[in-house]
Design a protein around this motif. Structure first.
Motif, PDB file in Angstrom:
ATOM      1  N   MET A 172       0.826  -1.199   0.000  1.00 39.86           N
ATOM      2  CA  MET A 172       0.000   0.000   0.000  1.00 39.86           C
ATOM      3  C   MET A 172       0.870   1.264   0.000  1.00 39.86           C
ATOM      4  N   THR A 173       1.914   1.271   0.800  1.00 40.18           N
ATOM      5  CA  THR A 173       2.816   2.424   0.857  1.00 40.18           C
ATOM      6  C   THR A 173       3.524   2.608  -0.478  1.00 40.18           C
ATOM      7  N   ASP A 204       2.429   1.596  -3.422  1.00 38.58           N
ATOM      8  CA  ASP A 204       1.437   2.055  -4.395  1.00 38.58           C
ATOM      9  C   ASP A 204       1.121   3.540  -4.216  1.00 38.58           C
ATOM     10  N   SER A 205       1.064   4.002  -2.987  1.00 38.36           N
ATOM     11  CA  SER A 205       0.831   5.426  -2.739  1.00 38.36           C
ATOM     12  C   SER A 205       1.959   6.266  -3.328  1.00 38.36           C
ATOM     13  N   TRP A 206       3.182   5.776  -3.193  1.00 39.41           N
ATOM     14  CA  TRP A 206       4.338   6.481  -3.772  1.00 39.41           C
ATOM     15  C   TRP A 206       4.290   6.424  -5.303  1.00 39.41           C
ATOM     16  N   ASP A 249      -0.240   9.432  -4.655  1.00 37.03           N
ATOM     17  CA  ASP A 249      -1.421   9.727  -3.845  1.00 37.03           C
ATOM     18  C   ASP A 249      -1.087  10.832  -2.849  1.00 37.03           C
ATOM     19  N   LEU A 280       0.835  10.672   0.541  1.00 38.44           N
ATOM     20  CA  LEU A 280       0.384   9.704   1.544  1.00 38.44           C
ATOM     21  C   LEU A 280       1.442   8.681   1.945  1.00 38.44           C
ATOM     22  N   TRP A 281       2.409   8.425   1.090  1.00 34.01           N
ATOM     23  CA  TRP A 281       3.408   7.421   1.441  1.00 34.01           C
ATOM     24  C   TRP A 281       4.240   7.875   2.639  1.00 34.01           C
ATOM     25  N   GLN A 304       2.428   6.895   5.783  1.00 31.68           N
ATOM     26  CA  GLN A 304       2.273   5.443   5.761  1.00 31.68           C
ATOM     27  C   GLN A 304       3.571   4.719   6.092  1.00 31.68           C
TER      28      GLN A 304
END
Length: 183
Positions: free
Chosen positions: A109-110, A112-114, A118, A128-129, A132
């Motif tokens: 998830m982290t 993917d945020s990077w 995001d 967001l990363w 996270q």
């Protein structure tokens, strides 16, 4: 040397959790007292919640290794010898499997945020990363601590999270708890 590095990793994560706790306090105090002086922290609630998540997850490994994490040891405390060692290994194996599962998805998830850039939906468009990392990093360090502890028990050592001696009487246990020692 590896033992010292791992212990420093757990201790460092514990100190980082403490720093995030102080940051939560500072943010909340500035937001509370700041109202009297028209001082506002943009997205202060967001920053406090991100610090809360980082504090909670970064503190897990240190808490686990120090024996301060809540464990259900009613069954394990009644076992002795090889049976207890096998039960500890099974319990650590199950815990490790679950935490590795959660760690994999937290790291994904982290990442993917990077990868997708995001950003937070609040007032401050923070990637967001960044917040996270505390969540994913804390779970990764806990995974390392669980694997470390499982190896420790497999080779025949006593778990580091067990406080007190195996021959401790109930009265000695109560005295240790009343003095601030873990259960």
């Amino acid at each position: 040397m590896l033992r010292r590095a791992l212990d420093l990793l757990y201790l460092g994560a514990g100190y980082a959790a403490g720093i995030f706790l102080v940051a939560i306090f500072a943010i909340m105090m500035v937001m509370s007292v700041g109202r009297q002086f028209a001082i506002n922290i943009p997205a202060g609630d967001d920053f406090a919640s991100w610090c809360m998540a980082a504090m909670a997850f970064l503190g897990l490994a240190h808490t686990f290794k120090r024996g301060e994490m809540i464990r259900v040891g009613l069954l394990l405390e009644r076992l002795h010898g090889r049976t207890k060692q096998i039960a500890e290994i099974v319990a650590l194996g199950i815990a490790t499997a679950f935490i590795l599962y959660f760690t994999r998805y937290a790291v994904q998830m982290t990442y993917d945020s990077w990868r997708f850039n995001d950003v937070a939906q609040g007032v401050v468009a923070l990637p967001l990363w960044i917040p996270q990392l505390g969540f994913a990093g804390g779970l990764a360090i806990l995974s390392i601590a669980l694997i470390d502890e499982m190896v420790n028990v497999v080779v025949g050592n006593r778990p580091s999270y067990e406080l007190g001696s195996p021959d401790e009487t109930p009265d000695e246990f109560i005295e240790r708890i009343s003095q601030g020692g873990g259960g």
